[in-house]
Structure formats: C-alpha cells, structure tokens
Design a protein around this motif. Structure first.
Motif, PDB file in Angstrom:
ATOM      1  N   VAL A  27       1.004  -1.191  -0.036  1.00  0.00           N
ATOM      2  CA  VAL A  27      -0.323   0.452   0.263  1.00  0.00           C
ATOM      3  C   VAL A  27       1.061   1.210  -0.064  1.00  0.00           C
ATOM      4  O   VAL A  27       0.316   2.622  -0.708  1.00  0.00           O
ATOM      5  CB  VAL A  27      -0.917  -0.316   1.006  1.00  0.00           C
ATOM      6  CG1 VAL A  27      -1.661   1.659   1.368  1.00  0.00           C
ATOM      7  CG2 VAL A  27      -2.019  -1.384   1.176  1.00  0.00           C
ATOM      8  N   ARG A  28       2.032   1.559   1.301  1.00  0.00           N
ATOM      9  CA  ARG A  28       3.097   2.495   0.764  1.00  0.00           C
ATOM     10  C   ARG A  28       3.764   1.917  -0.600  1.00  0.00           C
ATOM     11  O   ARG A  28       3.257   3.947  -1.032  1.00  0.00           O
ATOM     12  CB  ARG A  28       3.770   1.876   1.727  1.00  0.00           C
ATOM     13  CG  ARG A  28       5.176   3.156   1.830  1.00  0.00           C
ATOM     14  CD  ARG A  28       5.950   2.757   3.166  1.00  0.00           C
ATOM     15  NE  ARG A  28       5.349   2.030   4.062  1.00  0.00           N
ATOM     16  CZ  ARG A  28       5.808   2.286   5.118  1.00  0.00           C
ATOM     17  NH1 ARG A  28       5.446   3.763   5.655  1.00  0.00           N
ATOM     18  NH2 ARG A  28       5.415   1.846   6.005  1.00  0.00           N
ATOM     19  N   GLU A  29       3.954   1.843  -1.630  1.00  0.00           N
ATOM     20  CA  GLU A  29       4.044   1.176  -2.037  1.00  0.00           C
ATOM     21  C   GLU A  29       2.968   2.376  -3.816  1.00  0.00           C
ATOM     22  O   GLU A  29       3.796   3.213  -4.421  1.00  0.00           O
ATOM     23  CB  GLU A  29       5.276   0.623  -2.413  1.00  0.00           C
ATOM     24  CG  GLU A  29       6.619   0.178  -2.360  1.00  0.00           C
ATOM     25  CD  GLU A  29       7.109  -1.087  -2.883  1.00  0.00           C
ATOM     26  OE1 GLU A  29       6.394  -1.523  -3.817  1.00  0.00           O
ATOM     27  OE2 GLU A  29       8.127  -1.847  -2.200  1.00  0.00           O
ATOM     28  N   VAL A  58      -7.349   4.395   4.232  1.00  0.00           N
ATOM     29  CA  VAL A  58      -7.307   3.602   3.248  1.00  0.00           C
ATOM     30  C   VAL A  58      -7.706   2.485   3.810  1.00  0.00           C
ATOM     31  O   VAL A  58      -7.739   1.490   3.992  1.00  0.00           O
ATOM     32  CB  VAL A  58      -5.796   3.772   3.353  1.00  0.00           C
ATOM     33  CG1 VAL A  58      -5.678   3.583   2.012  1.00  0.00           C
ATOM     34  CG2 VAL A  58      -5.337   5.203   3.397  1.00  0.00           C
ATOM     35  N   PHE A  59      -8.321   2.172   2.256  1.00  0.00           N
ATOM     36  CA  PHE A  59      -9.211   0.430   2.219  1.00  0.00           C
ATOM     37  C   PHE A  59      -8.531  -0.430   1.672  1.00  0.00           C
ATOM     38  O   PHE A  59      -8.587   0.373   0.497  1.00  0.00           O
ATOM     39  CB  PHE A  59     -10.675   0.312   1.888  1.00  0.00           C
ATOM     40  CG  PHE A  59     -11.155   1.310   3.379  1.00  0.00           C
ATOM     41  CD1 PHE A  59     -11.841   0.412   4.113  1.00  0.00           C
ATOM     42  CD2 PHE A  59     -11.198   2.650   4.300  1.00  0.00           C
ATOM     43  CE1 PHE A  59     -12.620   0.746   5.443  1.00  0.00           C
ATOM     44  CE2 PHE A  59     -12.305   2.755   5.209  1.00  0.00           C
ATOM     45  CZ  PHE A  59     -12.927   2.098   5.916  1.00  0.00           C
ATOM     46  N   LEU A  60      -8.262  -1.569   0.922  1.00  0.00           N
ATOM     47  CA  LEU A  60      -7.822  -2.323   0.622  1.00  0.00           C
ATOM     48  C   LEU A  60      -8.545  -2.840   0.705  1.00  0.00           C
ATOM     49  O   LEU A  60      -8.871  -4.369   1.377  1.00  0.00           O
ATOM     50  CB  LEU A  60      -6.293  -3.135   0.714  1.00  0.00           C
ATOM     51  CG  LEU A  60      -5.801  -4.254   0.047  1.00  0.00           C
ATOM     52  CD1 LEU A  60      -5.581  -3.123  -1.609  1.00  0.00           C
ATOM     53  CD2 LEU A  60      -4.980  -4.435   0.699  1.00  0.00           C
ATOM     54  N   ASN A  61      -9.517  -3.803  -1.169  1.00  0.00           N
ATOM     55  CA  ASN A  61     -10.638  -4.778  -1.071  1.00  0.00           C
ATOM     56  C   ASN A  61     -11.739  -4.655   0.059  1.00  0.00           C
ATOM     57  O   ASN A  61     -11.796  -5.610   0.340  1.00  0.00           O
ATOM     58  CB  ASN A  61      -9.834  -5.627  -1.477  1.00  0.00           C
ATOM     59  CG  ASN A  61      -9.180  -6.105  -2.449  1.00  0.00           C
ATOM     60  OD1 ASN A  61      -8.886  -5.018  -4.028  1.00  0.00           O
ATOM     61  ND2 ASN A  61      -8.010  -6.339  -2.925  1.00  0.00           N
ATOM     62  N   GLU A  62     -11.887  -3.643   0.732  1.00  0.00           N
ATOM     63  CA  GLU A  62     -13.094  -3.459   1.321  1.00  0.00           C
ATOM     64  C   GLU A  62     -12.522  -3.220   2.715  1.00  0.00           C
ATOM     65  O   GLU A  62     -13.210  -3.556   4.175  1.00  0.00           O
ATOM     66  CB  GLU A  62     -13.909  -4.070   0.969  1.00  0.00           C
ATOM     67  CG  GLU A  62     -14.468  -4.040  -0.704  1.00  0.00           C
ATOM     68  CD  GLU A  62     -15.797  -3.258  -1.143  1.00  0.00           C
ATOM     69  OE1 GLU A  62     -17.300  -2.912  -0.168  1.00  0.00           O
ATOM     70  OE2 GLU A  62     -15.858  -2.875  -1.764  1.00  0.00           O
ATOM     71  N   GLU A  70      -0.718  -2.243   7.637  1.00  0.00           N
ATOM     72  CA  GLU A  70      -0.764  -1.171   7.537  1.00  0.00           C
ATOM     73  C   GLU A  70      -0.280  -0.830   6.759  1.00  0.00           C
ATOM     74  O   GLU A  70      -0.806  -1.426   5.482  1.00  0.00           O
ATOM     75  CB  GLU A  70       0.008  -0.216   8.262  1.00  0.00           C
ATOM     76  CG  GLU A  70      -0.586  -0.871  10.224  1.00  0.00           C
ATOM     77  CD  GLU A  70      -1.851   0.803  10.889  1.00  0.00           C
ATOM     78  OE1 GLU A  70      -1.193   1.091  10.072  1.00  0.00           O
ATOM     79  OE2 GLU A  70      -2.275  -0.009  11.509  1.00  0.00           O
ATOM     80  N   LEU A  71       0.484  -0.024   5.900  1.00  0.00           N
ATOM     81  CA  LEU A  71       1.250   0.739   4.897  1.00  0.00           C
ATOM     82  C   LEU A  71       1.607  -0.426   4.198  1.00  0.00           C
ATOM     83  O   LEU A  71       2.143  -0.068   3.012  1.00  0.00           O
ATOM     84  CB  LEU A  71       2.378   1.391   5.145  1.00  0.00           C
ATOM     85  CG  LEU A  71       1.050   2.913   4.908  1.00  0.00           C
ATOM     86  CD1 LEU A  71       2.196   4.129   6.072  1.00  0.00           C
ATOM     87  CD2 LEU A  71      -0.012   3.611   4.022  1.00  0.00           C
ATOM     88  N   ASP A  72       2.557  -1.033   5.080  1.00  0.00           N
ATOM     89  CA  ASP A  72       2.999  -2.776   4.364  1.00  0.00           C
ATOM     90  C   ASP A  72       2.160  -3.777   3.759  1.00  0.00           C
ATOM     91  O   ASP A  72       3.084  -5.210   3.478  1.00  0.00           O
ATOM     92  CB  ASP A  72       4.610  -2.740   5.463  1.00  0.00           C
ATOM     93  CG  ASP A  72       4.796  -1.979   6.260  1.00  0.00           C
ATOM     94  OD1 ASP A  72       5.284  -0.835   5.117  1.00  0.00           O
ATOM     95  OD2 ASP A  72       5.301  -1.867   6.990  1.00  0.00           O
ATOM     96  N   THR A  73       1.435  -3.437   3.814  1.00  0.00           N
ATOM     97  CA  THR A  73       0.278  -4.034   3.588  1.00  0.00           C
ATOM     98  C   THR A  73       0.074  -5.434   2.256  1.00  0.00           C
ATOM     99  O   THR A  73      -0.261  -4.124   1.124  1.00  0.00           O
ATOM    100  CB  THR A  73      -1.414  -4.063   3.768  1.00  0.00           C
ATOM    101  OG1 THR A  73      -1.891  -3.626   4.849  1.00  0.00           O
ATOM    102  CG2 THR A  73      -2.523  -5.079   2.940  1.00  0.00           C
ATOM    103  N   PRO A  74       1.301  -6.296   1.914  1.00  0.00           N
ATOM    104  CA  PRO A  74       0.731  -6.110   0.365  1.00  0.00           C
ATOM    105  C   PRO A  74      -0.319  -6.247  -0.869  1.00  0.00           C
ATOM    106  O   PRO A  74      -1.961  -6.310  -0.735  1.00  0.00           O
ATOM    107  CB  PRO A  74       1.490  -8.248   0.099  1.00  0.00           C
ATOM    108  CG  PRO A  74       1.673  -8.254   2.181  1.00  0.00           C
ATOM    109  CD  PRO A  74       0.581  -6.981   1.994  1.00  0.00           C
TER     110      PRO A  74
END
Length: 90
Positions: A27-29, A58-62, A70-74
């Motif tokens: 997510v950070r990148e 910030v949501f990743l796929n809901e 967090e920001l290190d989520t792939p």
C-alpha cells in the motif's frame, strides 16, 4: 497496477478522475507512486513522519488497512485501494 478510488475532496490532484492506477508491491508503494503520478496528493495522505494522516481512511478491497498490515500490506495487480476522508461531526 492497482486501482485507487479518489474521494471528491482530492480529485483536484487527479484532474477530477474518480479512479486512477498506480503500481507497487505494498500500500505504501502504491500511494507513493500515486503521489509521483499526481504531485501534491501525497501531502494530503501522509503526515511529516510518513504515516497516513489521522483523517484519511485507507481500504484495500473493502478492508481497513489498520486491521491488515497498515502501509506494509501487500498489494496484488487487481486490488482496489479506496481513500476515504474521515467525517467530522458535532
């Protein structure tokens, strides 16, 4: 490339586009790439320490990234990141 949903309040940075693409393994990148592609949006997303601002969700796929890595989520190629400004009320 991940798809990023841009809230109305930040669309001035993306030429009023509601969705844009960016690349990265986390997510950070992806958000850093977003700022490279659309200069200035990063200052609305990140504080001076590089953390996501408190008033931005910030949501990743809901799923809220706070419950993930967090920001290190792939991030995978077909993932969707949604930026949502926190609402203040009173």
């Amino acid at each position: 490339m991940a798809t990023i949903r841009i809230p109305t309040t930040m669309r001035s940075f993306t030429s009023n586009q509601s969705e844009v693409k960016a690349t990265g393994a986390t997510v950070r990148e992806v958000l850093k790439d977003l700022d490279t592609r659309y200069p200035g949006i990063g200052s609305r997303l990140f504080d001076e320490r590089g953390a996501v601002r408190r008033y931005v969700n910030v949501f990743l796929n809901e799923e809220d990234i706070r419950g993930l890595g967090e920001l290190d989520t792939p991030v995978k190629e077909a993932d969707r990141i949604t930026l949502i400004p926190a609402m203040a009320g009173g």
